[in-house]
Write a protein that holds these residues in place. Sequence first.
Motif, mmCIF file in Angstrom:
data_model
loop_
_atom_site.group_PDB
_atom_site.id
_atom_site.type_symbol
_atom_site.label_atom_id
_atom_site.label_comp_id
_atom_site.label_asym_id
_atom_site.label_seq_id
_atom_site.Cartn_x
_atom_site.Cartn_y
_atom_site.Cartn_z
ATOM 1 N N UNK A 191 22.520 30.283 66.402
ATOM 2 C CA UNK A 191 20.995 30.202 67.053
ATOM 3 C C UNK A 191 20.099 29.036 66.618
ATOM 4 N N UNK A 192 20.172 28.586 65.521
ATOM 5 C CA UNK A 192 19.560 27.539 64.908
ATOM 6 C C UNK A 192 19.850 26.178 65.844
ATOM 7 N N UNK A 193 21.121 26.087 65.967
ATOM 8 C CA UNK A 193 21.498 25.006 66.694
ATOM 9 C C UNK A 193 20.968 25.250 68.197
ATOM 10 N N UNK A 194 21.236 26.137 68.579
ATOM 11 C CA UNK A 194 20.458 26.603 69.994
ATOM 12 C C UNK A 194 19.325 25.838 70.157
ATOM 13 N N UNK A 195 18.349 26.475 69.308
ATOM 14 C CA UNK A 195 16.908 26.213 69.130
ATOM 15 C C UNK A 195 16.496 24.696 68.907
ATOM 16 N N UNK A 196 17.340 24.053 68.277
ATOM 17 C CA UNK A 196 17.304 22.689 67.723
ATOM 18 C C UNK A 196 17.529 21.705 69.217
ATOM 19 N N UNK A 197 18.617 22.204 69.736
ATOM 20 C CA UNK A 197 18.989 21.426 71.122
ATOM 21 C C UNK A 197 18.248 21.766 72.291
ATOM 22 N N UNK A 198 17.648 22.864 72.505
ATOM 23 C CA UNK A 198 17.081 23.364 73.762
ATOM 24 C C UNK A 198 15.448 23.675 73.568
ATOM 25 N N UNK A 199 15.126 23.708 72.245
ATOM 26 C CA UNK A 199 13.911 24.127 72.046
ATOM 27 C C UNK A 199 13.410 25.560 72.636
ATOM 28 N N UNK A 228 17.351 20.119 77.460
ATOM 29 C CA UNK A 228 17.919 20.134 76.207
ATOM 30 C C UNK A 228 17.231 19.001 75.561
ATOM 31 N N UNK A 229 16.586 19.400 74.142
ATOM 32 C CA UNK A 229 15.758 18.772 73.240
ATOM 33 C C UNK A 229 16.404 17.647 72.512
ATOM 34 N N UNK A 230 17.435 17.770 72.533
ATOM 35 C CA UNK A 230 18.459 16.468 71.914
ATOM 36 C C UNK A 230 19.577 16.454 73.024
ATOM 37 N N UNK A 231 20.182 14.979 72.845
ATOM 38 C CA UNK A 231 21.146 14.578 73.721
ATOM 39 C C UNK A 231 22.551 15.412 73.616
#
Length: 306
Positions: free
Chosen positions: A140-148, A154-157
């Motif tokens: 969930x944390x990585x999903x939030x980081x990646x997509x907000x 995608x918040x990060x590439x």
Amino acid sequence: MTNKKVLGTVMIIVACTFWGISGLFAKALFNASTEITSMWVTQTRMISAGIILLIISQFKGDQPFKIFKNLHDAWVIFAYGFFGLVPVQYGYFMAVQFGNASIATVLQFLGPFFIIAYVAVFRHIPPRRIEIISALIAFAGVFILATHGQLNHMAITPLVLFWGLVAAVGVATNTLIPQQMLRTNRVPSLVVTGWGLLFAGLSLLAIHPAQPHVPNLPIVWICWLGILVIGTLIPFQLANNSLKYIDATTFSLMDAFEPLAATIGSVLLFNLHMTGMDIVGSILVIVAVLAINIRIPQHHEGENIA
């Protein structure tokens, strides 16, 4: 907690803090010139550090060339370098180059979950309930980081996400491969680290011999030396020595100091702006990794990945 465990814990805290700081040197290096690549940084860092550590080990009387009399030991150290140090370093620098030191270290922090997966698949030890829950929290944390939180954004590439996960796999292999050798003191840790770095660097040089044009600027060499000394020579030796006194789960727990140092440094030095989603995602990943280290004595968790 015994004195040896305290010593091992302090050693890995310092090592992880230095690794976090090294990401800041790397970001400054990439900002200094677009000619500088992650491959060049990784190659030169590994080869230089490996040679220096082996020279030191020779003066200490560790007989670094003795490993070639035991092909099994030599192979383990090569595997440690190529399958452990290469992904953890090259993957990390690629994530820093295309993203920032903070997101790179948070993604790398997922390493313990790859350790859990390895233990479950190859040692047939099923994950505990807390580990399964923690894995879901980390996802969930990585999903939030990646997509907000936005599925269509995608918040990060994808490139940063990919290389960050490669670095996380490297954390697992970097921890597991040399552990038995270091615990039995069969080969001195200085020799393991030195040959591991040199094997890894030379392997990358053989795979990618082309070298970029590096500008002869003071900032470039200051940052490179910072990566070599603060980000390589000191922390890798401290980390390997710490494995004599602590288990791999404690090792992973203390790794929380790396994203902390990288994030604080990125905010202070590079004016990194973290959104609320970035903070929430990072906290979820860190909390998840801390949670898997909850001890239940009767289960002897520390033995699972030793």
